[in-house]
Design a protein around this motif. Structure first.
Motif, short mmCIF file in Angstrom:
data_model
loop_
_atom_site.label_atom_id
_atom_site.label_comp_id
_atom_site.label_asym_id
_atom_site.label_seq_id
_atom_site.Cartn_x
_atom_site.Cartn_y
_atom_site.Cartn_z
N HIS A 238 0.80 -1.23 0.00
CA HIS A 238 0.00 0.00 0.00
C HIS A 238 0.83 1.28 0.00
N HIS A 239 1.75 1.40 0.96
CA HIS A 239 2.35 2.73 1.17
C HIS A 239 3.87 2.67 1.13
N HIS B 260 -1.89 -1.45 7.97
CA HIS B 260 -2.29 -0.50 6.94
C HIS B 260 -1.55 0.82 7.08
N LEU C 258 -4.42 4.98 8.57
CA LEU C 258 -3.15 5.54 8.14
C LEU C 258 -2.43 6.29 9.26
N HIS D 165 -9.92 8.72 6.90
CA HIS D 165 -9.02 7.83 6.19
C HIS D 165 -7.58 8.32 6.36
N HIS E 96 -7.02 11.58 0.98
CA HIS E 96 -5.59 11.75 1.27
C HIS E 96 -5.12 13.14 0.85
N GLY F 296 -7.92 7.46 -5.23
CA GLY F 296 -7.52 7.06 -3.88
C GLY F 296 -6.48 8.04 -3.38
N HIS F 297 -5.22 7.59 -3.39
CA HIS F 297 -4.15 8.49 -3.00
C HIS F 297 -3.83 9.46 -4.12
N LYS G 169 -8.74 4.51 -9.02
CA LYS G 169 -9.09 3.09 -8.91
C LYS G 169 -9.83 2.59 -10.15
N HIS H 287 -1.73 2.01 -4.52
CA HIS H 287 -2.39 2.87 -3.53
C HIS H 287 -1.63 4.18 -3.46
CU1 K7E Z 1 -6.38 5.06 0.87
CU2 K7E Z 1 -4.30 1.66 1.77
CU3 K7E Z 1 -3.58 4.46 1.78
CU4 K7E Z 1 -5.61 2.67 -0.71
S1 K7E Z 1 -5.21 3.41 1.23
S2 K7E Z 1 -6.38 4.47 -1.49
#
Ligand code: K7E
Ligand code: CUA
Length: 661
Positions: free
Chosen positions: A130-131, A179, A248, A340, A406, A454-455, A476, A519
């Motif tokens: 993910h990050h 996560h 997060l 989030h 985000h 998403g991000h 996404k 992500h």
């Molecule tokens: Cu929003 Cu795992 Cu950082 Cu996917 S999370 S978008």
């Protein structure tokens, strides 16, 4: 080879298309005069002025190098994607949690790293990355290391950016998933891995009826040793948290250096069970109007750990919740509905949290948090954790749109927040001193993205000195953006120009990526990266980052036997292996070392043996050792899997395995 970032930045504000055409026309090999070829091509393709502006801002001629590199999570591919900006060219996939045959990762080599990632002796052959987090020095990316978490199995990997290869995988045995990772502290002392779904610690069994007593949340602080390039698990520790679903995290910086912030959901402690008439998770988890921002004093926690305040469970150090509370290591502050992201502003003074079900972002002041802690919180949660009143710690709320997730930052005092439900990116001004006090805390504008973002990642956008210029939306859904590839569609990474002030932003480029799903990503100036062109010395072992004592230099090749143990020592150079015949017996245990003695850049050799599931990538200077049991008799042709030379097809040999009589 040249970088054109300076040229580009000079042109970014030029609205006049003719100027752009004059500057870039010669590189395109066309004349920039009126009525020239490129203009008729543009008009026949129906391209607008805005399209042409996007084209000249992203077009990267052959041999010109991108000024930025983006490291994007590979999602459930378990890998990391390396993408150049603004060309949006995929430069490399880094194999991390998933075996990858081209890189020979997990097919004879790289097995030791994958073995570190085993859980209860079980080889895991994927990850949900993910990050990604680039290593930092004084809060700025330093280009040395990259970390990435695996949400599915709660693991963290370390990648060395000298060769872009995975060196280590660690797993906290007390917890399954994560996560809120990975995020680094400003000097990469710690790699933070926040949890996600509450579980009984250590993989124990407990019924869901015991959720509030037997289930727990978790955050892990992995101590990173820059000298060894490894996480030092003995110096690492975890902190027990209430059974909320921590989400997060982000590390404080500058004024908030030494603190860590995580958002959470499910402070309702819903346990689902739709089939038994309970509210489904999606309703139960979002019943309340607020959840808790977790505020952790990492520096104090480190002292508690070092003075014996942690206990050891299953080989992992963990600070129990009551010890954390007693030592003022943990505080909560309410955050609006189903938050989030939480992202720390460049000066470390503000924390931005976005509630997925609230159209606002909520901005917390670190100074106000400190004042509220000093004043002494009057409330606690059900587990005794002090709760700071929202009004006492909040600096501002800014209404942005639907589904904020985000936030990233730039060098003009703006923040950018992804709006999942609106499929847009919002730009808003930080009203605090040192940002844009003249604009106040206010929405500046939004730009549609395609779709369900998403991000987002802006250039060095989570550091103490963001670069601005570019932002990438990691979407996404792509729906109608690309040719149909059947029911499974690519993810869509969109490059956005954020150089202009005010409301103006422009989507410059769509990059479909047929592997999902990215992500988060981080974008670093490419001149901060100094990867090796070839391994520093012939015989290099990338796992130890030193010369392998068993390296095979020319003249030292051969096959030797000690009982049923066979050692093969082989060199590889265009266009042959030495030796070319290896004769062994069925039942032998074979230890086989190959050194690529090449010193030429890109002179890579592969090595594949059919049936035995072996495929290696041996980069110039590299030494690889693999082992196997010769279970199957017969004749096996090995060959080089990289088209390395005109006589590449001839780069082959025979392994003859005599059957046991
Ligand atoms: Cu929003 Cu795992 Cu950082 Cu996917 S999370 S978008
Ligand atoms: Cu070496 Cu092909």
């Amino acid at each position: 080879m040249l970088k054109y970032s300076k040229v580009l930045l000079a042109l970014l504000t030029a609205a006049n298309l003719t100027l752009l055409a004059l500057a870039f026309g010669p590189r395109l090999g066309v004349q920039a005069q009126e009525g020239s070829d490129w203009q008729s091509i543009a008009s026949s393709r129906g391209l607008t002025d805005a399209d042409l502006r996007a084209a000249v801002m992203t077009y990267t001629p052959s041999g010109v190098l991108d000024p930025y590199v983006m490291f994007a999570s590979g999602g459930h591919s378990g890998q990391v994607f390396v993408i150049g900006l603004p060309s949006m060219r995929l430069l490399r996939t880094i194999a991390v949690f998933t075996p990858e045959p081209w890189q020979g990762y997990g097919y004879g080599a790289g097995n030791e790293v994958l073995a570190e990632g085993e859980i209860s002796g079980q080889r895991i052959t994927w990850g949900d990355s993910h990050h990604p987090a680039l290593s930092e020095t004084n809060g700025d990316y330093d280009g040395q290391f990259l970390f990435i978490g695996d949400k599915a199995n709660g693991r963290v990997a370390v990648i060395d950016l000298r060769d872009f290869e995975t060196k280590q995988i660690v797993h906290n045995p007390l917890y399954l998933n994560d996560h809120g990772g990975t995020f680094v502290t400003p000097n990469t002392e710690y790699v933070v891995e926040g949890g996600q779904y509450a579980l009984p610690l250590g993989g124990q069994y407990a019924p869901l009826s015991d959720y509030q007593t037997a289930y727990r949340g978790m955050i892990t602080f992995w101590k990173f040793n820059r000298e060894t390039g490894r996480i030092d698990t003995a110096q690492s520790f975890a902190m027990e948290l209430p059974p909320y679903w921590q989400d997060l995290c982000d590390a404080g910086k500058l004024v908030s250096d030494g603190w860590v912030f995580c958002n959470s959901i499910n402070t309702e402690m819903a346990t689902g069970g739709i089939e038994s008439g309970n509210p489904p998770f999606e309703a139960g988890v979002s019943r309340g109007t607020t959840d808790y921002l977790h505020i952790i004093n990492l520096r104090a926690a480190e002292q508690v750990f070092q003075s014996g305040g942690a206990v050891e469970m299953m080989g992992m150090n963990i600070i129990p919740l009551d010890i954390a509370i007693q030592n003022n290591l943990l505080f909560f502050a309410p955050e609006p509905r189903s938050p989030h992201g939480v992202d720390v502003a460049p000066h470390g003074d503000y924390m931005v949290a976005a509630g997925k079900l609230d159209p606002h972002v909520t901005v917390y002041s670190f100074q106000k948090i400190q004042d509220a802690i000093a004043a002494g919180p009057t409330e606690t949660d059900a587990y005794g954790v002090p709760v700071l009143a929202l009004e006492s710690v909040m600096e501002a709320q800014v209404e942005l749109g639907l589904g904020p997730l985000h936030t990233q930052f730039d060098n003009q005092g703006y923040a950018y927040t992804s709006l999942f439900l609106d499929s847009a990116v919002a730009r808003w001004s930080l009203g605090g001193e040192g940002y844009r006090p003249q604009d106040g805390w206010a929405l500046q504008g939004t730009i549609p993205v395609q779709y369900n973002v998403g991000h987002i990642a802006s250039a060095e956008g989570d550091t103490v000195s963001p670069n601005g210029g570019f932002l990438v939306a990691l979407n996404k859904w792509s729906v109608d953006r690309f040719l149909n590839t059947g029911p499974l569609l690519p993810q869509n990474l969109q490059l956005i120009d954020i150089t202009q002030p005010g409301a103006t932003m422009q989507v410059l480029y769509d990059m479909p990526i047929g592997s999902g799903e990215p992500h988060y990503a981080q974008i670093i100036a490419s001149d901060k990266l100094h990867p090796w062109e070839v391994y520093p010395e012939v015989g290099w072992d990338p796992h130890t980052q030193s010369v392998d004592p068993n390296a095979v230099l020319p003249g030292t090749e051969g096959v030797t036997r000690d009982g049923t143990n066979v050692t093969v020592r082989m060199s590889a150079v265009r266009s042959h292996y030495t030796p070319e015949h290896v004769e062994i017996q069925q039942g032998d245990h074979v230890t086989w070392t190959i050194t690529n003695v090449e010193r030429a850049r890109d002179a890579i050799h592969g090595f594949a043996i059919p049936v035995y599931n072996i495929n290696l990538s041996i980069e110039p200077g590299e030494t690889v050792t693999f082992e196997f049991d010769a279970t199957q008799s017969g004749v096996f042709d090995w060959y080089c899997t990289e088209f390395c030379s005109a006589l590449h097809l001839e780069m082959a040999g025979y392994m003859l395995v005599q059957p046991t009589p």
